[in-house]
Design an enzyme around this catalytic site. Sequence first.
Site, PDB file in Angstrom:
ATOM      1  CD  GLU A  53      69.879  60.160  11.946  1.00 37.81           C
ATOM      2  OE1 GLU A  53      69.666  60.555  13.112  1.00 37.81           O
ATOM      3  OE2 GLU A  53      69.851  60.933  10.960  1.00 37.81           O
ATOM      4  CD  GLN A  75      68.230  61.530   3.549  1.00 43.33           C
ATOM      5  OE1 GLN A  75      68.529  62.631   3.997  1.00 43.33           O
ATOM      6  NE2 GLN A  75      66.995  61.211   3.222  1.00 43.33           N
ATOM      7  CG  PHE A  76      74.020  61.502   3.378  1.00 42.32           C
ATOM      8  CD1 PHE A  76      74.788  61.569   2.217  1.00 42.32           C
ATOM      9  CD2 PHE A  76      72.767  62.083   3.374  1.00 42.32           C
ATOM     10  CE1 PHE A  76      74.300  62.190   1.081  1.00 42.32           C
ATOM     11  CE2 PHE A  76      72.278  62.713   2.242  1.00 42.32           C
ATOM     12  CZ  PHE A  76      73.048  62.768   1.082  1.00 42.32           C
ATOM     13  CG  ASP A  78      78.400  62.041   6.120  1.00 44.59           C
ATOM     14  OD1 ASP A  78      79.424  62.713   5.968  1.00 44.59           O
ATOM     15  OD2 ASP A  78      77.968  61.278   5.239  1.00 44.59           O
ATOM     16  CB  ILE A  80      75.478  55.802  10.580  1.00 48.67           C
ATOM     17  CG1 ILE A  80      74.816  54.465  10.958  1.00 48.67           C
ATOM     18  CG2 ILE A  80      76.985  55.684  10.615  1.00 48.67           C
ATOM     19  CD1 ILE A  80      75.073  53.354   9.963  1.00 48.67           C
ATOM     20  CG  HIS A 121      75.916  65.587   2.897  1.00 51.07           C
ATOM     21  ND1 HIS A 121      75.968  66.754   3.599  1.00 51.07           N
ATOM     22  CD2 HIS A 121      74.629  65.165   2.949  1.00 51.07           C
ATOM     23  CE1 HIS A 121      74.750  67.048   4.063  1.00 51.07           C
ATOM     24  NE2 HIS A 121      73.929  66.097   3.693  1.00 51.07           N
TER      25      HIS A 121
END
Lengths: 351, 338
Positions: A53, A75-76, A78, A80, A121
Amino acid sequence: MASIAQAIRMALHVGETRLGVQDVFGQDVGPPLGGVFTCTQGLTTSWNAPLDERGIVGMAIGLAMAGARPVAEIQFCDYIFNTIDLLKIAGNTHWCTAGQIQVPMVVMTPVGSGIHGSIYHSHSFESMATHMPGWKVVLASNPLDVYGLLISAIKDPNPVLFLYPKALIRMHGEEKIPGEPDDVKQLSDMIDAPVGDRQTWQPQWPTLPDFDIPIGKGKKLCQGDQLTVVSYGRTAPLCLQAAHNLKKQGSSIEVIDLRTLIPFDENMVFESVSKTGRILVVNEDTEITNYGEHLIRRVLDNCFYHLQAPPKLLAGANTPGIGLAECLEEAQVPQLNHIEQAMKRLLEIKG
Amino acid sequence: MPKQTFKSDQEAFRLAKSRTFNPLKVYHNMVKARALEERLIKMSKSEDGYFWIGGPGEEAFNTVLGMLVHKGKGLDYDYMHFHYRQSATMLALGMPMIDAIRQMNNKVTDPFSQGRNFVNHYVKKEWNVMPVSSPIEVQYAIAPGTAWAQKRHGGQGLTIVTGGDAGTAEGDFASCLNFSSRPMMEVPILIIITNNRYGISTPFQEVHGDLPIAKRAESFGIQWATVNGNDPIASYNMLFEAMEYTRSSRKPFCLEADVSRLRGHSSSSGAAVVDSETDCIKDFETFLIDELIVEDRELQRIKDRYHAEALEAVKKVRQEPYPDPSTVFDHTYVMEGA
């Protein structure tokens, strides 16, 4: 009508064909998958990044500094959190350099609960996202708004965090995106990648006329004069449904889908609260230092003498995560019944 | 392990000169950078400034780095993502000494941040110098972005990123190696580590086992090398070759330079003189005298000249205005149409 996933895809297609986007990237963003939620299928500029990330966000900053218009996906949301100091740099660069360096980049990431996503998620991110000056923050709730706001995010010379509600990604909108075919199946045949081998597949993009929705403008989902409800993302359509349900019992509730959190539509919110005298803010982020508290503070600063009841925030439980069991998730983030109850309680308070 | 000292190498000197290495010009810039940093330290200990951080001890390597940069704006020229010890490079690129003093004195005339950021936190869009920020590692994650844009653009431009040894402990260094070396998508980037063997007070060897650091690049398929950063001739030759490789191959190169840290980490640790480490200026002076390039008394005149320039700059900057507090929100966002 298009789904949110299809709306994102079409907006990115506009971005890469007309707005100078040369990089749409992130984990699993490129072919063959085109995103775990299919939001980047069929694009010509999409590519798969390493599962990193910080590398993804750093790459986007560098590209933006070099004059590109990158769109990066985490992607999620969560995942980041380990990029926050890089996000801070994207947000502070223009200020720190006294206006020398612009960072026009978009970071997209799905947020919130609703897919039985358990602890990693189901996070929300807007309260943290709105704590990084220099970023604009968008969180729309339906395909048309997602489409129009993503186009505006790409055009914007500032970094824009484009949050979208994962619970609603497959939801089809009630309003048509300009240029999309009338038939849902026809659109699917045109731009949804087939299951299985996709190596020879090419999307057939509809002709999409120039269109955007400006950042910073809210949307009234319904009019009313007894209570203002401000929401966004997954909970916005729930608030509308709750308002319709209570209308049958004689209540007149105005629901605002904020759509943009930074900057938010102050005029729309303040005018509405000044009219109704009551405000309920609904979101699903954890309740402590919640973005909704900022909205309420701003309402108190601007509409105090119009208020007939204490402002109310209905938010997620202050727990470290969302439980997997459906009964746990429903107890932790606002559901339709919670919203109706909160509305009723506010309406019962005599001004 | 002691810091490396300058070693006279006639063959290397001849090679460097054939590559337009100008020893006196290099010396001037090294001394100028030292004079600037010493003045900045004095300012940090007076009412002329607050925090100081900078690059005394790195003048040899950083000077020749600046002299080899293809300076300009846009993708055809070199992008630079520096950390906060790069004053000698900025001077070699052509920065007026007074501009660093303006930043130290947090005046609105500071051309990098208009009084907002620490000293040695440079940025200059016209030269592709991207913003220096205080986090020690983030530039490693960001630099592959400009390099990727350059790869796509074509031409000879490359991206240069610098950081210290301590910063390589962060994941961003690995991100840089990884994003720079994706198969078929390698980017023209020169990844530099200036190894002074400390992270503030913590010795590198106490918390790391990866020496040389640059060897980590090998597992990414990236060419790498180490160089004595206290030797401007060896550094010049190594940088010349690394940059040529990167420009022509459009692939990354990782270079670790062994450098000194002659005034500690920053003003927070006192910025006291460290006399136990190699001083690249003293070593180079011996070489210049031995080679009859300059006389001893001329060296002192050169030093006096730059110390005087720094002092005069401080006097001038003191008369310049501070930022207007009413501008504090300026540039938080790019305004539409800007």
